[in-house]
Scaffold this motif. Structure first.
Motif, short mmCIF file in Angstrom:
data_model
loop_
_atom_site.label_atom_id
_atom_site.label_comp_id
_atom_site.label_asym_id
_atom_site.label_seq_id
_atom_site.Cartn_x
_atom_site.Cartn_y
_atom_site.Cartn_z
N ALA A 81 0.85 -1.21 0.00
CA ALA A 81 0.00 0.00 0.00
C ALA A 81 0.88 1.25 0.00
CB ALA A 81 -0.93 0.00 1.21
N GLU A 82 2.02 1.21 0.69
CA GLU A 82 2.93 2.35 0.69
C GLU A 82 3.50 2.57 -0.71
OE1 GLU A 82 3.16 4.33 3.34
OE2 GLU A 82 4.32 5.67 2.06
N LEU A 83 3.84 1.48 -1.38
CA LEU A 83 4.38 1.59 -2.75
C LEU A 83 3.35 2.26 -3.67
CD1 LEU A 83 6.14 -1.88 -3.26
CD2 LEU A 83 7.24 0.36 -3.07
N LEU A 84 2.08 1.91 -3.46
CA LEU A 84 1.02 2.46 -4.32
C LEU A 84 0.54 3.83 -3.84
CD1 LEU A 84 0.97 -0.64 -5.24
CD2 LEU A 84 -1.36 -0.14 -5.96
N GLY A 85 1.15 4.35 -2.79
CA GLY A 85 0.79 5.68 -2.30
C GLY A 85 -0.59 5.73 -1.65
N LYS A 86 -0.95 4.64 -0.95
CA LYS A 86 -2.29 4.56 -0.34
C LYS A 86 -2.23 4.87 1.16
CE LYS A 86 -4.21 3.43 -4.26
NZ LYS A 86 -5.06 2.28 -4.49
N ILE A 87 -3.34 5.33 1.68
CA ILE A 87 -3.42 5.75 3.09
C ILE A 87 -3.13 4.58 4.05
CG2 ILE A 87 -5.94 5.39 3.22
CD1 ILE A 87 -4.23 8.33 4.94
N THR A 88 -3.36 3.34 3.58
CA THR A 88 -3.15 2.17 4.43
C THR A 88 -1.68 1.73 4.48
OG1 THR A 88 -3.79 0.90 2.50
CG2 THR A 88 -5.48 1.20 4.19
N GLY A 89 -0.81 2.43 3.76
CA GLY A 89 0.62 2.13 3.84
C GLY A 89 1.17 2.56 5.19
N MET A 90 2.32 2.01 5.57
CA MET A 90 2.82 2.29 6.93
C MET A 90 3.25 3.73 7.09
SD MET A 90 5.84 1.88 5.51
CE MET A 90 5.77 0.18 4.98
N SER A 91 3.50 4.44 5.99
CA SER A 91 3.78 5.88 6.08
C SER A 91 2.61 6.68 5.49
CB SER A 91 5.10 6.23 5.40
OG SER A 91 6.17 5.49 5.96
N LYS A 92 1.42 6.09 5.58
CA LYS A 92 0.16 6.70 5.07
C LYS A 92 0.24 7.09 3.59
CE LYS A 92 -1.18 8.65 9.53
NZ LYS A 92 -1.41 9.91 10.21
N GLY A 93 1.09 6.38 2.86
CA GLY A 93 1.18 6.63 1.42
C GLY A 93 1.97 7.87 1.07
N LYS A 94 2.55 8.51 2.07
CA LYS A 94 3.26 9.77 1.80
C LYS A 94 4.78 9.59 1.72
CE LYS A 94 1.25 11.79 5.32
NZ LYS A 94 0.89 12.86 6.27
N GLY A 95 5.24 8.41 2.07
CA GLY A 95 6.68 8.16 2.03
C GLY A 95 7.10 7.47 0.75
N GLY A 96 6.30 6.48 0.35
CA GLY A 96 6.61 5.74 -0.87
C GLY A 96 7.76 4.77 -0.68
N SER A 97 8.23 4.28 -1.81
CA SER A 97 9.24 3.21 -1.83
C SER A 97 10.46 3.50 -0.96
CB SER A 97 9.69 3.01 -3.28
OG SER A 97 10.89 2.28 -3.33
N MET A 98 10.94 4.73 -0.97
CA MET A 98 12.22 5.02 -0.31
C MET A 98 12.08 5.34 1.17
SD MET A 98 14.43 7.09 -3.12
CE MET A 98 13.46 8.57 -3.34
N HIS A 99 10.83 5.42 1.67
CA HIS A 99 10.65 5.86 3.06
C HIS A 99 9.76 4.93 3.87
CE1 HIS A 99 11.63 9.49 0.62
NE2 HIS A 99 12.59 9.51 1.52
N MET A 100 10.11 3.67 3.82
CA MET A 100 9.44 2.69 4.66
C MET A 100 9.96 2.90 6.08
SD MET A 100 7.89 0.35 2.54
CE MET A 100 7.63 0.62 0.79
N ALA A 101 9.10 2.98 7.06
CA ALA A 101 9.55 3.20 8.44
C ALA A 101 8.46 2.79 9.40
CB ALA A 101 9.90 4.66 8.65
N SER A 102 8.85 2.36 10.58
CA SER A 102 7.88 2.04 11.62
C SER A 102 8.57 2.13 12.98
CB SER A 102 7.32 0.62 11.40
OG SER A 102 6.70 0.17 12.58
#
Ligand SMILES: Cc1ncc(C[n+]2csc(CCOP(=O)(O)OP(=O)(O)O)c2C)c(N)n1
Ligand SMILES: [Mg+2]
Length: 318
Positions: A81-102
């Protein structure tokens, strides 16, 4: 290492591979924007490193971060979901591929500026020292990052301040299209740690068991001795630097040779030869990955994009 752990590593390595293969397809279909760097070929590195840490040990890496994120326990759904820029991604879709974080998983990113996360790692380790605990900060970066000023400042400070940092250099032979020997005066990269009187070692990054053993020993050393350590991991990326790399800087035979050394294949053989798993068990794990990745893609595609007002949240801390 028990059998259950080893089979879990196999699951994780195949999961990274399949998440990224599907990610590449979605990228080509125009469903993923921005830059995307694949970890395919390097799966044994993060799998071995993350398996050797205690959950309280911090992990920080560069932009080739999907594997680390999955190893740290961020779900395939959240990564996709983060890769696709979706709100359900772990960075709410605002980080994208390069900004996975938790923060919850003690995974501190995902950093796009080459070398810039190394001083952050030193700072986190200084924070832990100040707090009086013996947590280890594990900082992963590429060979290219070792030519950047940040690298030298961070290594020096970590040594003079006795910070608990395990520096992990993933030497995959190239920084974008530039071979190590064209960018670095020192080709044997671990030698750079000698300039800071830092203990160092090297390990074969295509073999997850060797990576795990080296990481375990060196994390123990860092914790016990309250000193940094520099671990160089020899590895190779099978795909281009990022999506759309025409790969004019390396010969197809070179890539093929490394592909014969596939970390998943090596580990598969290890499990079979040591009778830790049979063919059927490994096939079942692969089928489970297939289902989980399919579920993650469906979940990500069905998720909404972040609403406009999300542009202004999570930017500053009150
Ligand atoms: C300060 C800075 N300079 C240049 C770039 C462009 N850039 C992105 S990745 C990269 C290569 C880095 O190579 P390496 O550290 O070996 O990591 P790898 O991509 O091989 O994992 C460069 C030069 C950048 N992101 N940041
Ligand atoms: Mg590199």
């Amino acid at each position: 290492m028990n059998k259950g752990q080893l089979l879990d590593w196999y699951y994780q390595m195949v999961l990274i591979r399949r998440v990224e293969e599907r990610g590449a397809e979605l990228y080509q279909a125009g469903k993923i924007g921005g830059f995307m760097h694949l970890y395919i070929g390097q799966e044994a590195v993060s799998t071995g490193i993350v398996a050797a840490r205690e959950p309280r040990d911090r992990l920080i890496t560069a932009y080739r971060d999907h594997g680390v994120a999955l190893n740290c326990g961020i779900s395939a759904r959240e990564v996709m979901a983060e890769l696709l820029g979706k709100i359900t991604g772990m960075s709410k879709g605002k980080g994208g591929s390069m900004h996975m974080a938790s923060v919850e998983k003690n995974m501190w990113g995902g950093h796009a500026i080459v070398g810039a996360h190394l001083p952050i790692a030193a700072g986190m380790a200084l924070g832990d020292q100040y707090a009086g605990n013996d947590n280890v900060t594990i900082c992963m970066f590429g060979d290219g990052a070792t030519n950047i000023g940040y690298f030298h400042e961070a290594l020096n400070l970590s040594k003079i301040w006795n910070l608990r940092v395990l520096w992990v250099c993933e030497n995959n032979k190239y920084g974008m299209g530039t071979a190590v020997e064209r960018a670095s005066a020192v080709v044997d990269i671990r030698q750079k740690a000698e300039a800071y009187a830092m203990k160092n070692g090297q390990v074969d990054g295509m073999d997850v068991v060797k990576v795990y053993q080296a990481a375990k020993e060196t994390i123990d050393f860092v914790r016990r001795e309250s000193q940094p350590y520099f671990l160089e991991v020899i590895t190779y990326r099978f795909r281009g630097h990022s999506m759309g790399d025409p790969e004019r800087y390396r010969r197809p035979e070179e890539v093929r040779q490394w592909q014969e050394n596939d970390p998943i294949g090596i580990f598969r053989r290890y499990l079979l030869e040591n009778k830790l798993a049979d063919q059927k068990t490994l096939d079942e794990i692969e089928a489970r990955v297939e289902r989980d990745v399919q579920d993650a893609v469906e979940f990500a595609e069905a998720s909404p994009e972040p609403p406009l007002q999300e542009l202004y949240t999570d930017i500053f801390v009150d």
